[in-house]
Scaffold this motif. Sequence first.
Motif, short mmCIF file in Angstrom:
data_model
loop_
_atom_site.label_atom_id
_atom_site.label_comp_id
_atom_site.label_asym_id
_atom_site.label_seq_id
_atom_site.Cartn_x
_atom_site.Cartn_y
_atom_site.Cartn_z
N LEU A 1 0.84 -1.20 0.00
CA LEU A 1 0.00 0.00 0.00
C LEU A 1 0.87 1.24 0.00
CD1 LEU A 1 -3.29 0.66 1.61
CD2 LEU A 1 -1.52 2.29 2.13
N TRP A 2 1.93 1.21 0.82
CA TRP A 2 2.84 2.36 0.86
C TRP A 2 3.46 2.62 -0.51
CZ3 TRP A 2 7.88 1.17 -0.34
CH2 TRP A 2 8.71 2.28 -0.47
N LEU A 3 3.92 1.54 -1.17
CA LEU A 3 4.61 1.71 -2.45
C LEU A 3 3.68 2.35 -3.48
CD1 LEU A 3 7.16 1.19 -4.10
CD2 LEU A 3 6.26 -1.04 -4.68
N GLY A 4 2.47 1.85 -3.54
CA GLY A 4 1.51 2.39 -4.51
C GLY A 4 1.20 3.84 -4.26
N THR A 5 0.93 4.18 -3.00
CA THR A 5 0.55 5.58 -2.73
C THR A 5 1.74 6.50 -2.89
OG1 THR A 5 0.85 5.07 -0.40
CG2 THR A 5 -1.39 5.11 -1.21
N MET A 6 2.94 6.02 -2.55
CA MET A 6 4.10 6.89 -2.71
C MET A 6 4.34 7.19 -4.19
SD MET A 6 8.06 6.26 -1.83
CE MET A 6 9.28 7.41 -2.42
N ILE B 1 4.46 10.94 -5.95
CA ILE B 1 5.63 11.61 -6.50
C ILE B 1 5.50 11.95 -7.97
CG2 ILE B 1 7.18 10.60 -4.83
CD1 ILE B 1 8.19 8.78 -6.93
N GLY B 2 4.53 11.44 -8.67
CA GLY B 2 4.46 11.87 -10.05
C GLY B 2 3.36 11.19 -10.81
N GLN B 3 2.27 10.95 -10.14
CA GLN B 3 1.13 10.35 -10.81
C GLN B 3 1.50 9.07 -11.54
OE1 GLN B 3 -2.12 11.39 -10.62
NE2 GLN B 3 -1.29 12.67 -9.02
N MET B 4 2.32 8.22 -10.87
CA MET B 4 2.62 6.93 -11.51
C MET B 4 1.51 5.98 -11.13
SD MET B 4 6.46 7.10 -10.34
CE MET B 4 7.62 6.55 -11.50
N PHE B 5 0.44 6.09 -11.84
CA PHE B 5 -0.75 5.36 -11.44
C PHE B 5 -0.62 3.87 -11.70
CE2 PHE B 5 -5.41 4.76 -11.20
CZ PHE B 5 -5.56 5.33 -9.94
N THR B 6 0.26 3.51 -12.64
CA THR B 6 0.46 2.09 -12.94
C THR B 6 0.88 1.34 -11.69
OG1 THR B 6 1.31 2.89 -15.02
CG2 THR B 6 1.59 0.55 -14.56
N TRP C 1 -1.00 -1.72 -9.73
CA TRP C 1 -0.33 -3.01 -9.55
C TRP C 1 -0.26 -3.39 -8.08
CZ3 TRP C 1 4.62 -3.67 -13.05
CH2 TRP C 1 4.23 -3.60 -14.39
N THR C 2 0.20 -2.46 -7.26
CA THR C 2 0.39 -2.83 -5.86
C THR C 2 -0.95 -3.10 -5.19
OG1 THR C 2 0.39 -0.52 -5.21
CG2 THR C 2 2.53 -1.55 -5.52
N PHE C 3 -1.99 -2.36 -5.57
CA PHE C 3 -3.28 -2.61 -4.93
C PHE C 3 -3.85 -3.95 -5.32
CE2 PHE C 3 -5.21 0.67 -2.23
CZ PHE C 3 -4.06 1.41 -2.05
#
Lengths: 363, 122
Positions: free
Chosen positions: A108-113, A117-122, A126-128
Amino acid sequence: MLTRINIGPVHPSTHGVLRLVVDLDGDTIVNVEPHVGFLHRGVEKLAENRMYMQIPVYMEKMDYVAPMSVNEAYVATVEEALGVEVKERAKYIRVILLELQRIASHLLWLGTMCNDIGQMFTAFMWTFRDRDMALRLLEEATGQRMFYVNMRLGGLVRDLPPDFAEQAATFLDYMERRLHEYESLLEKNPLFIERTKNVGTLSRSDAKALGVTGPVLRASGILYDIRKNKPYYAYEKLNFQAKMLGRGDNFSRYRVRMLEMYESIRLVREGLERLPEGDALGMPVRLIIPNAKNRIAAVSREMPRGEALMYMVADPQRPYRLAMRTPAFINLAALNFLAKGQRLADLFAILGSLDLVMADVDR
Amino acid sequence: MKTERQMLLKRLEELKGGGSDYLVKITAVDYIKYVEVVYILRDMEKNDDTLLEVDLDPSDLWVESAVHIYPAADWYEREMAEMFGIAIRGRKAGRLLLEKWDGKGYPLRKSFAWNAPYERID
């Protein structure tokens, strides 16, 4: 001339309700003052008025990203205060579930971070998706997706289901592959590198002085992991390494958590392999312990966000006082130090790298 | 380990010099007859925790600030001041940490009334 801007309390990147008052010189941050307390519920006071095993329900709401870890820290404190021995099989199952919880929390942390930091929604998607698989596994073991309340004094509410080992093995193999994919997605990505490398640097001595904890501490070159330094349950028997990196910037904090996920996978695998036979169930809920008055217990636990310490003064029926040191609280206190001299746009990259849960800060 | 209020900062400095240079937590417990402030310190090399306790008279609640010894003490002291009404001397009076509380009393003191009528003060 300084410009003062206000961010929050409701802002998509603050991971809860956090208000930041930022003083800027041009685009450079001069001072950040975090205003916390919007989620203050007074859990410590509530705990003084509940019986021992009514409290885990409140504890889980403290850190809703890793509820089982807080619950376990609390139950372990009661066990220590009252002198309850944990069953051998339960020790292993707790380690397995806690490490799965750590993977879910770090994902969850990786996805939200990445989102911050730059709208890396991919990466977020993936992480979710992968976190959901971890949650499904936890649901299999406990019956709940989010608030498990599966710890009892001396053991658990129920044992693992019979096919848990196979399901977990499938998930762990998949997860290991996915971690490599995350690395190739992020670590060669100039957007990600620009916002993480040499941003928000925290030196070794400052990390110690500011009292930061968990992956933030270990990313600054101090190898202190409660699982290694004060081993509990099966951690001393299982084979794993506490991970440390030296640069202390956002990238190190990201890297430490990635490495921790690999170690968690290792721990769950080995724990399942060496899981002893026997009984893992804990004591019934109703509990009054004579002679417990003013017994003091202080227990440290390595949660996904860092070290949680619970200091409890016991009474026969309920805690007389339960003080909590939660990891996100002290990591947020270091924000001003980390953000000084950085660009405003990087503030949320730094905030994201601290892995905050505001409910954990405010209690 | 118990200590006196007058000796607190000296003891903290000694402990920090002796290797306990990581502050884990500052908290307090209201035992009604006295209020105990607890400093939990850690020596990371020796992997050893120290609990330093100071007993305070409820009618005279203050301790000296330890921020210049342990910078991590900042938020803990602010939280303690707000929740227990323990004045922290020797640091500039800052904003409250957690919330604007417009009722009466200090939430974590045992004298704090749960069901008292809610009174606003200006």
